[in-house]
Design a protein around this motif. Structure first.
Motif, short mmCIF file in Angstrom:
data_model
loop_
_atom_site.label_atom_id
_atom_site.label_comp_id
_atom_site.label_asym_id
_atom_site.label_seq_id
_atom_site.Cartn_x
_atom_site.Cartn_y
_atom_site.Cartn_z
N MET A 1 26.06 66.33 47.24
CA MET A 1 26.06 65.55 48.48
C MET A 1 26.51 64.12 48.17
O MET A 1 25.89 63.43 47.36
N ASP A 2 27.61 63.69 48.81
CA ASP A 2 28.14 62.35 48.53
C ASP A 2 27.37 61.30 49.32
O ASP A 2 26.59 61.61 50.24
N LEU A 3 27.62 60.04 48.97
CA LEU A 3 26.88 58.93 49.56
C LEU A 3 27.15 58.81 51.06
O LEU A 3 26.24 58.52 51.84
N LEU A 7 24.30 58.82 53.96
CA LEU A 7 24.09 57.69 54.87
C LEU A 7 24.29 58.09 56.33
O LEU A 7 23.84 57.37 57.23
N SER A 8 24.97 59.20 56.55
CA SER A 8 25.25 59.62 57.93
C SER A 8 24.04 60.24 58.61
O SER A 8 24.03 60.42 59.82
N GLU A 67 16.18 66.97 66.66
CA GLU A 67 17.22 66.69 65.67
C GLU A 67 16.75 67.19 64.30
O GLU A 67 15.56 67.23 64.01
N SER A 68 17.72 67.58 63.49
CA SER A 68 17.40 68.03 62.13
C SER A 68 18.35 67.36 61.14
O SER A 68 19.50 67.08 61.47
N ILE A 69 17.83 67.10 59.96
CA ILE A 69 18.64 66.49 58.91
C ILE A 69 18.42 67.26 57.61
O ILE A 69 17.59 68.17 57.54
N LEU A 70 19.18 66.89 56.60
CA LEU A 70 19.06 67.50 55.28
C LEU A 70 19.22 69.02 55.35
O LEU A 70 18.37 69.79 54.90
#
Length: 504
Positions: A1-3, A7-8, A67-70
């Motif tokens: 996973m890039d930076l 950050l997004s 909402e979901s992340i990761l």
């Protein structure tokens, strides 16, 4: 996973967790560098402020859409927000109880450890409520469990505390192994740990052997998590742990940890097995085909918890069996699977939070003053401390389900939910009514001691400010939600959209 990808992400939805993590880290460093002679109670107040900050942050997220992340491992949906609210309020009250806790053998040198381990346990419960993946669910479960094991044995010079920690570790480890074994079957069949992907894959499983393995996984997960809930017949650890653990830890286990247990059960069972076929001729989902087993668990838990409580003389053991019985009532909600199941579960857990924590605040004060946990120590409490006796009476009436209290409204909702389906759970409702009547004997037994027995000690009781706040808040909420329950239900329906985004 890039930076750039990292950050997004919308990291703001994890703000309450970040606050609790930051405060726990700060407390660890403060405890490390503070002089040994300095009181650690200041750490408790910092932790309390941190929980309030996390609560404010969570309230700010209530209007935020799902909402979901990761990679969908962390979900902020209505279910997560509603149950985190209970976790944070309950933890704030437990922390106030802990700040006032002064055991006879002393705790000052270990008090700093208590506060940051407590926050670590809370963080684990919050992670579970927002998990969209089996791995994060398990990480949250273990963070809660391991912290709880240490907290139960915090009174290092007390034999009962050491015994309770040992029993808790052994039983908890076995339960964790069984749960993980069940999870591994589901992972092996689907090839993913993501709950949403699992649900999608299982809709197309028709192989009889695969369905058989899914059934095994269901039973292992239910059995493993039943240990966490202290549901009969997997309740053996609870009375000894409740008796031996420090009273704030007992309060935490009975309310916050139990809430977390129901959170993980709902997340796993209704995310995975609501879509899994059962292989029966009617084509029912697995969770509906096997709901009778959950109903049996609920019935056994209510009967065993209430009947054995009749013989208890130790007030903390009595409340341990009361807690087991309450787990049975909550399992009725899951077994009935009505349309308003989440609302009923949330309201009853909220009502239970206030009435149980208020009772434990009084239990801590009375048992500390007397040096004994026998029920007879409550004799004549009305003459020594009328406020404590009246407050305890309200909490006991609410636990018993007497009209005019939040506990009555909660039980009424459970009755209605169990009778709403076309095939109502009449046997389960009958058991619940019968065991509720049985509970009157031991709840009213404590009230008889307070109001109708002569006091051994006629000295007046001085109540610490923190305990007064807990008791005051708890009694106000217990009466308010008993007289005007629509306040809670309107808030729930106005802000959490009937939990419709749980399955999205």
């Amino acid at each position: 996973m890039d930076l750039e990808t990292l950050l997004s992400y919308e990291w703001g939805i994890m703000a309450p967790e970040f606050i609790i993590l930051g405060v726990a880290t700060a407390l660890t460093l403060m405890d490390l560098f503070m002089p040994k002679t300095q009181s650690r109670k200041i750490l408790g107040w910092v932790g309390f402020a941190g929980i309030l900050a996390a609560l404010v942050s969570l309230l700010g997220l209530i209007g935020h859409g799902p909402e979901s992340i990761l990679l969908d491992t962390f979900r902020l949906d209505s279910f997560a927000k509603a149950f985190k609210l209970l976790l944070l309020i309950g933890s704030a009250l437990v922390l106030l109880i802990a700040i006032s806790y002064e055991p006879n053998e002393g705790l000052e040198e270990f008090r700093g450890e208590f506060f940051y381990l407590f926050l670590a346990a809370l963080l684990g419960a919050m992670i579970m409520s927002s998990s969209g993946d089996l791995i994060t669910l398990f990480v949250g479960l273990e963070l809660l469990s391991i912290s709880s094991y240490i907290l139960a044995g915090m009174r290092k010079r007390n034999q009962l505390s050491n015994e309770s920690a040992m029993k808790y570790v052994i039983n908890g480890s076995i339960a964790t192994a069984i749960t993980l074994f069940g999870m591994s079957y589901v992972y092996g069949l689907t090839g993913t740990t993501n709950l949403k992907e699992m649900a999608g894959f299982l809709t197309s499983v028709y192989n009889e052997q695969h369905i058989y393995l899914l059934g095994l996984a269901f039973f292992m997960i239910v059995v493993g998590l039943s240990f966490k809930l202290a549901a009969a017949p997997f309740h053996m650890w609870a009375p000894d742990v409740y008796q031996g653990a420090p009273t704030p830890v007992t309060a935490f286990l009975s309310v916050v940890s139990k809430t977390a247990g129901f959170i993980i059960i709902i997340r796993i069972l209704f995310s995975i097995f609501a879509n899994a076929p059962s292989g029966d001729v009617q084509g029912l989902p697995m969770i509906l085909a096997l709901q009778d087993y959950i109903a049996f668990l609920a019935g056994a838990t209510m009967i065993i918890g209430n009947v054995i409580a009749l013989r208890q003389r130790n007030i903390k053991r009595l409340f341990a069996y009361s807690s087991i019985a309450q787990a049975g009532y909550l399992l009725v909600v899951i077994a009935s699977m009505s349309l308003f199941m989440f609302d009923t579960l949330w309201f009853y857990l909220g009502a239970y939070l206030f009435m149980n924590l208020g009772a434990f605040a009084i239990i801590q004060h009375v048992t500390h003053k007397s040096g004994s946990e026998d029920i007879s120590q409550f004799a004549g409490l009305y003459r020594r401390a009328p406020f404590l006796a009246i407050a305890m009476a309200v909490f006991l009436l609410s636990l018993a389900g007497i009209p005019g209290t939040a506990g009555f409204i909660g039980k009424l909702n459970i009755f209605m939910g169990a009778l709403v389906p076309s095939e109502g759970h009449y046997v389960l409702v009958s058991i619940m009514i019968a065991t509720t009547v049985i509970s009157y004997f031991y709840y009213f037994g404590v009230m008889v001691q307070m109001f109708f027995r002569p006091a051994a000690d006629t000295g007046k009781v001085k109540i610490p400010v923190a305990l007064t706040a807990v008791i005051g808040i708890s009694i106000a909420a217990t009466i308010l939600f008993g007289v005007a329950p629509n306040i809670a239900f309107d808030f729930l329906q106005g802000n959490f959209n009937q939990f419709t985004d749980f399955f999205q």
